[in-house]
Design an enzyme around this catalytic site. Sequence first.
Site, PDB file in Angstrom:
ATOM      1  N   ASP A 199      -0.930   6.150   1.440  1.00 13.65           N
ATOM      2  CA  ASP A 199      -0.153   6.509   2.337  1.00 13.65           C
ATOM      3  C   ASP A 199       1.255   6.302   0.522  1.00 13.65           C
ATOM      4  OD1 ASP A 199      -0.293   3.834   1.951  1.00 13.65           O
ATOM      5  OD2 ASP A 199       1.720   3.222   3.199  1.00 13.65           O
ATOM      6  N   GLU A 227      -0.033   0.807   3.418  1.00 10.27           N
ATOM      7  CA  GLU A 227       0.207  -0.532   2.827  1.00 10.27           C
ATOM      8  C   GLU A 227       1.828  -0.215   2.761  1.00 10.27           C
ATOM      9  OE1 GLU A 227       1.256  -2.406  -0.748  1.00 10.27           O
ATOM     10  OE2 GLU A 227       2.004  -0.793  -0.183  1.00 10.27           O
TER      11      GLU A 227
END
Length: 460
Positions: free
Chosen positions: A97, A159
């Site tokens: 991400d 994250e």
Amino acid sequence: MDAPLLDDAGIAAEAARLTPGLVDDVVRLSRIPSVATDGFPVGPLHEAHDVAVDMLRAAGVQEISQIMLDGMTTPTIVADVAGPPGAPTVLVYTHYDVVPAGDDALWSSPPFEPVVVDGTVVGRGTADSKANIAAIAGAIRVWGARPPVTLRIILEGHEEFGSSYELHPLTSPDTYRADAMVIADVGNVRPGQPTLTIGLRGSVSVTVEAHTLGTDKHSGQFGGAAPDARTALIRALATLHDDAGDVVVPGLLREPWTGASYTQDEFRDLADVLPGVPLVGTGDLGSRIWSGPAITVIGFDAPPTTAPLNAVASSARAVLNLRVHPGQKAAEAGEALGAHLRAQRPFGIPLEVTVGEAGDGFLAKTGGPAWHAAERALSIAWDGAPVDTLAMGGSIPIVMAFDEAVPQAEKLLFGATDGYCNIHAPNERLLIDELTRTVVAMAIFWREVATALDTTDEEA
Ligand SMILES: [Zn+2]
């Protein structure tokens, strides 16, 4: 039969040969706006997940599963590659991400249309951390999917924003059982300078409020005697630092920093400090940004200057972000800041203080066998340059969870993200040379750690 061990030159040659394909993969992956932040579509996260899985499969990885918990919108990829019998297990972590692009106008090219220019790839997520996915896949390819260690690859999709996944290592430590861990969500202090990150500051938020009147009152009629809540709050906030800009809240740990650091000029440049504006604080830069506290006012309620109000404010609120020495408990530091603020009585007015969520920092244990293996690998990958140590001002919550779940595994933080990558900023870029060398470092680390942690002889 075990695959033969590759030597340094063989690994470097293979990494160089693989680089154009890895750059293509970084471009392919970075074209996907896999932003995990609330309010962004989840489709691209799934797309990035699929491309990352595809990259692993193409590298020869066969065992791929996923972790999907309540509260996650995109799964964590778990991929396994078996090493020779008895080989140590190395867990390698990074994420697919990215943070939002921010203002597109500040980018030299559209953030999600990555371009290869002058030895770099420019685009959101290229460095943080899609390059590290490519580096991991590249190192597996170097070994022909027969690495000298058993690998467990963890690629997270949450994250940057956080999710229930952060607690998974604590509830399922067996999934993370390893002899050593590589956290590939960091990189060198500057290009060409091999660096192991050994500290991450903790973080805690503190909300402070002043309430002075039942309602806002006309500043002409009441100003001068009626207490303005905003002015009172500003006065309290002004007690957090001394005239030089050092934090003066008692109970916050600060120690000198002994590893690598930026020069003042480098730091000014990286932080984009305007000419004529001094840096704040005193002492070595490392202790200001890594091994000491920092307090930033990250929220303050007030009418915007485009719509000011002629009124004495009845209440005011500010949110502070406190960054904490890696070795100090964040909750304890938050309480110290809370106690300091509660003790303030600006114009005699009491303040309401709420200490919010705290995330502890991380301090790596250095000097063990895996540490030395990583030092050798990084030094070789960067042409014999000595390895320096670095800390980071930001936290990586999953690292704290890994450390709590599997305390005995040494944790090595290195990767393809150098200090000039503009992560979380406009014009994020990856240096292709750093990517190639990270592949080399990762591949050599696996070989070195296989030898360093070899236990097969001891039982004989
Ligand atoms: Zn990252």
